[in-house]
Design an enzyme around this catalytic site. Structure first.
Site, PDB file in Angstrom:
ATOM      1  N   GLU A   1       0.832  -1.214   0.000  1.00 27.07           N
ATOM      2  CA  GLU A   1       0.000   0.000   0.000  1.00 27.07           C
ATOM      3  C   GLU A   1       0.866   1.262   0.000  1.00 27.07           C
ATOM      4  O   GLU A   1       0.729   2.142   0.854  1.00 27.07           O
ATOM      5  CB  GLU A   1      -0.957  -0.011   1.191  1.00 27.07           C
ATOM      6  CG  GLU A   1      -1.987  -1.132   1.084  1.00 27.07           C
ATOM      7  CD  GLU A   1      -3.107  -1.045   2.099  1.00 27.07           C
ATOM      8  OE1 GLU A   1      -2.923  -0.425   3.150  1.00 27.07           O
ATOM      9  OE2 GLU A   1      -4.182  -1.626   1.842  1.00 27.07           O
TER      10      GLU A   1
ATOM     11  N   GLU B   1      -5.393  -8.367  -1.246  1.00 29.07           N
ATOM     12  CA  GLU B   1      -6.073  -8.170   0.032  1.00 29.07           C
ATOM     13  C   GLU B   1      -7.518  -7.828  -0.275  1.00 29.07           C
ATOM     14  O   GLU B   1      -7.796  -6.964  -1.114  1.00 29.07           O
ATOM     15  CB  GLU B   1      -5.492  -6.997   0.830  1.00 29.07           C
ATOM     16  CG  GLU B   1      -4.238  -7.303   1.561  1.00 29.07           C
ATOM     17  CD  GLU B   1      -3.786  -6.151   2.466  1.00 29.07           C
ATOM     18  OE1 GLU B   1      -4.640  -5.446   3.031  1.00 29.07           O
ATOM     19  OE2 GLU B   1      -2.566  -5.978   2.581  1.00 29.07           O
TER      20      GLU B   1
HETATM   21  C1  BG6 Z   1      -4.474  -2.856   4.670  1.00 34.64           C
HETATM   22  C2  BG6 Z   1      -3.167  -3.344   5.151  1.00 34.64           C
HETATM   23  O1  BG6 Z   1      -4.481  -1.489   4.896  1.00 34.64           O
HETATM   24  O2  BG6 Z   1      -5.655  -3.240   5.272  1.00 34.64           O
HETATM   25  C3  BG6 Z   1      -3.239  -4.438   6.213  1.00 34.64           C
HETATM   26  O3  BG6 Z   1      -2.293  -3.730   4.132  1.00 34.64           O
HETATM   27  C4  BG6 Z   1      -4.444  -4.196   7.071  1.00 34.64           C
HETATM   28  O4  BG6 Z   1      -2.029  -4.452   6.897  1.00 34.64           O
HETATM   29  C5  BG6 Z   1      -5.685  -4.271   6.227  1.00 34.64           C
HETATM   30  O5  BG6 Z   1      -4.524  -5.060   8.162  1.00 34.64           O
HETATM   31  C6  BG6 Z   1      -6.991  -4.154   6.986  1.00 34.64           C
HETATM   32  O6  BG6 Z   1      -6.974  -3.020   7.787  1.00 34.64           O
HETATM   33  P1  BG6 Z   1      -7.277  -3.105   9.335  1.00 34.64           P
HETATM   34  O7  BG6 Z   1      -7.089  -1.738   9.846  1.00 34.64           O
HETATM   35  O8  BG6 Z   1      -8.671  -3.576   9.463  1.00 34.64           O
HETATM   36  O9  BG6 Z   1      -6.312  -4.073   9.900  1.00 34.64           O
END
Ligand code: BG6
Length: 490
Positions: free
Chosen positions: A198, A388
């Site tokens: 990211e 993701e």
């Molecule tokens: C992304 C990141 O921003 O979202 C992860 O690459 C992160 O590291 C994921 O965990 C989900 O966000 P959060 O804040 O719910 O953990």
């Protein structure tokens, strides 16, 4: 369904959110180790000792370390990343569960400070290398392809403190050495790599969460980003030299932006938002040069980038082999006054009346994923991966130990349908790794209760629990999806 035969199905985690063992086997601390736990309402804080020896803290998003202060782990605070879910000691058990689900890919990151405890050493920590080699071998045992993020938010603390972090050009050299070590030591075990997780957050988050960045913060963020672009380009070149088989990608935080109204000012603002938050990084990493609009962004924020001639050559020569991104939600931009805002830890703008939101205020918008995929593939024409995607939700463990998570199953199903449509429309989508396939520490809030996993981990927000793993309903659902290559969604 149109998923290709060799489509990668899997899950993703990051070292700092899962491994734990923060000071074991020679690992040095990272910024994530001085970050406290937070919640949907309470921000995470970074803790320090100030120049007069007094303890202090500032919110993780939106401020910087005061002059003369040192990052520090303080008494009276809980640091959830210290133990993560103890993947460091559970990886064999966890990988076995991933294999049971049928994973063909597993995305993980390498903790920089496990290989280089301070970040500027000449020689890596053998124990760190050994750990990752064992993990990769374990994955290979089950024919799971590792997808490795070289940097996932965890710059060694020493580099932050001693050199001021990524605003300092020297970080490029340290990262180059780190990346080279990864490519060399794990050659033959790892073929798919991502340079920076990211990468666009640095600039994008300046204006999100209601943040008000100072002019200096803008200048620093753009310079920081430029150094990461150059480091990424170097990594691509080094990675290809060491093993021409390597496939190296960028990784963008993919948010689909929509204008609130058809007011042309909203439409224009929306386009500019895409440029600043999404295209700015993708263009440099995929096309090898800054987009034409970059000059407008720099002028707007009075940014005078320090770019060398060699940087420009490196950016051209170090373009990525694939575009990867995270996708959780869409958000809205507008020049108009907003009546109803999104609540939660990602209060990023106006509420979209057509969408429902998670308990953390994240919009459920599968069509936004299709939009993003089609738009980006058309722009770059590179193989693309969703590395993701997932739903953070509260889970309840029943008396008999079962966990019923139909909300997660619905989220998964609808996003798979969206990917299917994008593929049918010509997108060369090659893989999908669900975020937090096993529960882990939330990056945004530091909570455990914001759970993403198909596998439950018995640990709470204060760190109590057995760390035992158990399967949720979604475990069996994803297993079925993988087995049918995305065909059996019922
Ligand atoms: C992304 C990141 O921003 O979202 C992860 O690459 C992160 O590291 C994921 O965990 C989900 O966000 P959060 O804040 O719910 O953990």
């Amino acid at each position: 369904m149109s998923f290709p035969k060799n489509f990668f199905w899997g899950g993703a985690i990051a070292a700092n959110q899962a491994e734990g063992a923060w000071n074991v086997d020679g690992r040095g601390p990272a910024l994530t180790d001085v970050t406290t736990g937070g919640s949907v309402k309470e921000p995470r804080y970074i803790t320090f000792i100030d120049k007069d020896g007094k303890p202090g803290k500032f919110p993780k998003r939106g401020d910087v370390l005061p002059e003369g202060a040192h990052y520090a782990v303080l008494d009276g605070y809980y640091y959830p990343n210290h133990d993560g879910i103890d993947f460091y000691h559970h990886y064999k058990e966890d990988i076995k569960l991933f294999a049971q689900m049928g994973f063909t890919m597993f995305r993980m990151s390498i903790s920089w400070s496990r290989l280089y405890p301070n970040g500027d050493e000449e020689v890596p920590n053998e124990k760190g290398i050994e750990f990752y080699r064992n993990v990769f071998k374990e994955l290979r045992k089950y024919h799971i392809e590792p997808l490795v993020t070289i940097w996932h938010f965890d710059t060694p603390l020493y580099l932050e403190e001693r050199y001021g972090g990524w605003t300092n050009r020297k970080l490029i050299d340290f990262y180059d050495r780190f990346a080279k070590t990864c490519f060399t030591e794990f050659k033959g075990l790892v073929k798919y790599w991502l340079t920076f997780n990211e990468i666009n957050n640095t600039v994008m988050f300046l204006e999100m969460f209601g943040n008000k960045a100072t002019p200096q913060m803008y200048r620093d963020a753009y310079q920081h980003l430029h150094h990461q672009f150059v480091a990424s380009a170097h990594a691509v070149k080094i990675g290809h030299q060491i093993d021409p088989e390597n496939k190296i990608g960028c990784m963008i935080c993919g948010i689909t932006f929509y204008p609130l109204t058809c007011d042309p000012e909203d439409i224009l603002l929306n386009r500019h938002t895409w440029e600043q938050n999404i295209f700015y990084c993708g263009d440099v990493q995929c096309k090898g040069q800054y987009g034409s609009y970059a000059k407008r962004l720099w002028a707007k924020h009075d940014v005078k980038l320090n770019i060398t001639e060699q940087d420009l050559i490196d950016l051209q020569e170090g373009t990525v082999d694939m575009y990867t991104f995270s996708y959780y939600m869409s958000t809205i931009v507008t020049t108009h006054e907003v009546k109803e805002r999104v609540g939660g830890n990602f209060s990023a703008g106006a509420k979209n009346p057509y969408l429902k939101y998670s308990d953390w205020g994240w919009a459920f918008d599968p069509a936004g994923l299709q939009y993003y995929l089609e738009m980006i593939y058309d722009r770059y024409g590179l193989p693309i991966m969703v590395v993701e995607n997932g739903l953070g939700a509260y889970d309840k463990v029943e008396e008999d130990g079962s966990i019923h998570d139909p909300y997660r199953i619905e989220y998964l199903k609808e996003h798979i349908k969206a990917m299917d449509k994008a593929i049918a429309n010509g997108v060369d989508l090659i893989g999908y790794t669900w975020w937090g396939c096993i529960d882990l520490v939330s990056a945004g809030t530091g909570e455990m209760r914001k759970r993403y996993g198909f596998i439950y981990v018995d640990k709470d927000d204060e760190g109590h629990g057995t760390y035992e793993r158990s399967k949720k309903d979604s475990f069996y659902y994803y297993q079925k999806i993988i087995k049918s290559n995305g065909n059996d969604l019922d």
